[in-house]
Design an enzyme around this catalytic site. Structure first.
Site, PDB file in Angstrom:
ATOM      1  N   LEU A  99      53.532  -0.507  67.061  1.00 26.27           N
ATOM      2  CA  LEU A  99      53.583   0.558  68.074  1.00 26.27           C
ATOM      3  C   LEU A  99      52.278   0.688  68.831  1.00 26.27           C
ATOM      4  CD1 LEU A  99      55.556   3.306  66.131  1.00 26.27           C
ATOM      5  CD2 LEU A  99      56.339   1.996  68.119  1.00 26.27           C
ATOM      6  N   GLY A 111      44.346   1.858  67.641  1.00 22.54           N
ATOM      7  CA  GLY A 111      43.129   2.365  68.262  1.00 22.54           C
ATOM      8  C   GLY A 111      41.949   1.737  67.552  1.00 22.54           C
ATOM      9  N   HIS A 112      40.841   2.490  67.450  1.00 19.56           N
ATOM     10  CA  HIS A 112      39.648   1.944  66.812  1.00 19.56           C
ATOM     11  C   HIS A 112      39.840   1.706  65.323  1.00 19.56           C
ATOM     12  CE1 HIS A 112      36.555   1.261  69.570  1.00 19.56           C
ATOM     13  NE2 HIS A 112      36.518   2.487  70.060  1.00 19.56           N
ATOM     14  N   PHE A 113      40.497   2.683  64.663  1.00 19.13           N
ATOM     15  CA  PHE A 113      40.534   2.641  63.204  1.00 19.13           C
ATOM     16  C   PHE A 113      41.905   2.330  62.627  1.00 19.13           C
ATOM     17  CE2 PHE A 113      37.586   5.912  64.747  1.00 19.13           C
ATOM     18  CZ  PHE A 113      36.392   5.288  64.406  1.00 19.13           C
ATOM     19  N   GLY A 114      42.942   2.765  63.324  1.00 23.81           N
ATOM     20  CA  GLY A 114      44.272   2.684  62.746  1.00 23.81           C
ATOM     21  C   GLY A 114      45.186   1.712  63.456  1.00 23.81           C
ATOM     22  N   VAL A 165      49.488   1.360  64.008  1.00 26.59           N
ATOM     23  CA  VAL A 165      50.725   2.095  63.782  1.00 26.59           C
ATOM     24  C   VAL A 165      51.923   1.165  63.989  1.00 26.59           C
ATOM     25  CG1 VAL A 165      52.076   4.127  64.446  1.00 26.59           C
ATOM     26  CG2 VAL A 165      49.582   4.217  64.550  1.00 26.59           C
ATOM     27  N   ASP A 220      39.080  14.117  69.944  1.00 21.99           N
ATOM     28  CA  ASP A 220      39.509  12.854  70.556  1.00 21.99           C
ATOM     29  C   ASP A 220      40.740  13.086  71.429  1.00 21.99           C
ATOM     30  OD1 ASP A 220      39.430  10.164  71.130  1.00 21.99           O
ATOM     31  OD2 ASP A 220      40.165   9.487  69.173  1.00 21.99           O
TER      32      ASP A 220
HETATM   33  P1  ADP Z   1      43.960   5.326  66.162  1.00 28.64           P
HETATM   34  O1  ADP Z   1      43.459   6.360  65.190  1.00 28.64           O
HETATM   35  O2  ADP Z   1      43.657   3.955  65.703  1.00 28.64           O
HETATM   36  O3  ADP Z   1      43.521   5.594  67.575  1.00 28.64           O
HETATM   37  P2  ADP Z   1      46.572   6.451  66.835  1.00 28.64           P
HETATM   38  O4  ADP Z   1      47.061   7.430  65.823  1.00 28.64           O
HETATM   39  O5  ADP Z   1      45.994   6.995  68.093  1.00 28.64           O
HETATM   40  O6  ADP Z   1      45.568   5.415  66.119  1.00 28.64           O
HETATM   41  O7  ADP Z   1      47.787   5.481  67.200  1.00 28.64           O
HETATM   42  C1  ADP Z   1      47.588   4.340  68.023  1.00 28.64           C
HETATM   43  C2  ADP Z   1      48.740   4.174  68.989  1.00 28.64           C
HETATM   44  O8  ADP Z   1      49.982   3.996  68.262  1.00 28.64           O
HETATM   45  C3  ADP Z   1      49.000   5.375  69.898  1.00 28.64           C
HETATM   46  O9  ADP Z   1      48.196   5.328  71.048  1.00 28.64           O
HETATM   47  C4  ADP Z   1      50.489   5.213  70.219  1.00 28.64           C
HETATM   48  O10 ADP Z   1      50.667   4.253  71.244  1.00 28.64           O
HETATM   49  C5  ADP Z   1      51.060   4.637  68.924  1.00 28.64           C
HETATM   50  N1  ADP Z   1      51.611   5.696  68.041  1.00 28.64           N
HETATM   51  C6  ADP Z   1      50.897   6.439  67.157  1.00 28.64           C
HETATM   52  N2  ADP Z   1      51.683   7.314  66.499  1.00 28.64           N
HETATM   53  C7  ADP Z   1      52.934   7.152  66.971  1.00 28.64           C
HETATM   54  C8  ADP Z   1      54.212   7.794  66.682  1.00 28.64           C
HETATM   55  N3  ADP Z   1      54.311   8.769  65.767  1.00 28.64           N
HETATM   56  N4  ADP Z   1      55.289   7.387  67.394  1.00 28.64           N
HETATM   57  C9  ADP Z   1      55.171   6.403  68.321  1.00 28.64           C
HETATM   58  N5  ADP Z   1      54.012   5.767  68.626  1.00 28.64           N
HETATM   59  C10 ADP Z   1      52.892   6.126  67.971  1.00 28.64           C
HETATM   60 MG    MG Z   2      44.047   6.988  68.943  1.00 35.21          MG
END
Ligand code: ADP
Ligand code: MG
Length: 315
Positions: A43, A46-49, A51, A164
């Protein structure tokens, strides 16, 4: 909703007095087993996670539910794992229509401890992906902006600062509903304090930061309001890459490089130079952004007053 969903909503509901223990331990709805999680597609990250969309399918017959599964990209050691567990705990404690819903965890003990966060899946992805090139009108922009403020007001009522807030961290359920996601940088502010001081790790979203965050690493409810102003700008530019905050602000900085960028950015913001008014953005909406970017944190509007202003403009 499925029986599972109803039970989970009940046990998550802050209005009930019982803890989800006792008889609930047997059918703890927040425990997800790895063997039933089937990966469907990536999906985003980002930097750390990272999905992933998965189907949780205990019957193994394709009738399971879709869930978004977040994991640390690489367990970089240090306190990263601890921060990750904190992010999960924070999301677990939040319950609001404009905040992505926590569903549970999937814990794997084989060779170290891997914990995945299970959230509801928002089919339209991040607001940034959704809005790029799509011709949503100003009323829909303002609807989303108002909902982000509602989520932020709730977050503040629990004394959290998000740190953020940006279009990439807002998720879209459908054309009429957005939710705040990504609590990876979120911090709790103790009752007696007004701000939180955070050391910069060099990976901060500086172009969304308030001037005092850049200058003194001071984060507060008001610095989230500044970031909301930048998010509002992103929404009104429909996340046009040619207009994005890093690009526009860098252009305004002249030829500052490396370490000098933050210094030049501080000086720019102190001189009240701001992002330009997006193309079809109503004057009142641009004025709201400008209020959010007031150099004096105390002079910025609250999310409560932003909700009212946005509602008035929408009428
Ligand atoms: P990070 O902490 O690495 O920035 P995010 O939680 O922002 O990670 O998730 C990264 C990307 O994954 C988001 O920008 C979005 O595109 C997608 N994403 C995250 N959570 C969901 C969700 N619950 N449903 C659909 N897409 C998601
Ligand atoms: Mg993010």
């Amino acid at each position: 909703p499925s029986f599972r969903t109803v039970l989970r909503e009940l046990s998550n509901s802050p209005n009930l007095d019982f803890a989800p223990s006792g008889p609930f331990t047997i059918l703890d709805q927040s425990v997800f087993h790895k063997r039933y999680l089937r990966k469907m597609r990536d999906l985003g990250e980002g930097h750390f996670g990272k999905v992933t969309l998965c189907m949780y399918d205990p019957n193994n017959d394709g009738t399971g539910e879709h869930v978004a599964v977040k994991a640390l990209k690489h367990d970089g050691g240090g306190n990263q794992h601890e921060c990750w567990l904190k992010e999960i705990d924070i999301l677990k404690s939040l319950y609001h229509a404009n905040i992505v819903k926590y569903k549970g965890c999937c814990t794997e003990l084989a060779g170290g401890k891997v914990v995945q966060l299970i959230m509801e899946f928002l089919p339209l992805g991040s607001l940034k992906e959704y809005i790029i090139g799509c011709k949503i009108g100003v009323p829909q922009c303002l609807l989303f902006a108002g909902q982000i403020c509602q989520g932020m007001e709730y977050l503040q009522s629990k004394r959290y600062i998000h740190r953020d807030l940006a279009a990439r961290n807002v998720l879209v359920e459908n054309d009429n509903l957005v939710k705040i996601g990504d609590f990876g940088l979120t911090k709790h502010i103790p009752e007696e304090k007004e701000y939180y001081r955070v050391r910069d790790d060099g990976e901060s979203p500086v172009f969304w930061y308030a001037v005092e965050c850049l200058r003194e690493s001071k984060f507060s409810f008001s610095s989230d309001v500044w970031s909301f102003g930048v998010t509002l700008y992103e929404i009104l530019t429909r996340c046009d890459p040619a207009m994005n905050p890093p690009k526009k602000l860098t252009e305004m900085l002249g030829n500052a490089h490396g370490q000098m960028v933050v210094t030049a950015l501080i000086s720019l913001l102190e001189r009240r130079k701001t992002l330009p008014c997006p193309k079809d953005c109503p004057h009142e909406v641009y004025m709201l952004m400008k209020q959010c970017w007031n150099v004096e944190p105390g002079q910025r509007p609250s999310f409560k007053s932003l909700i009212e202003s946005i509602a008035t403009i929408r009428q």
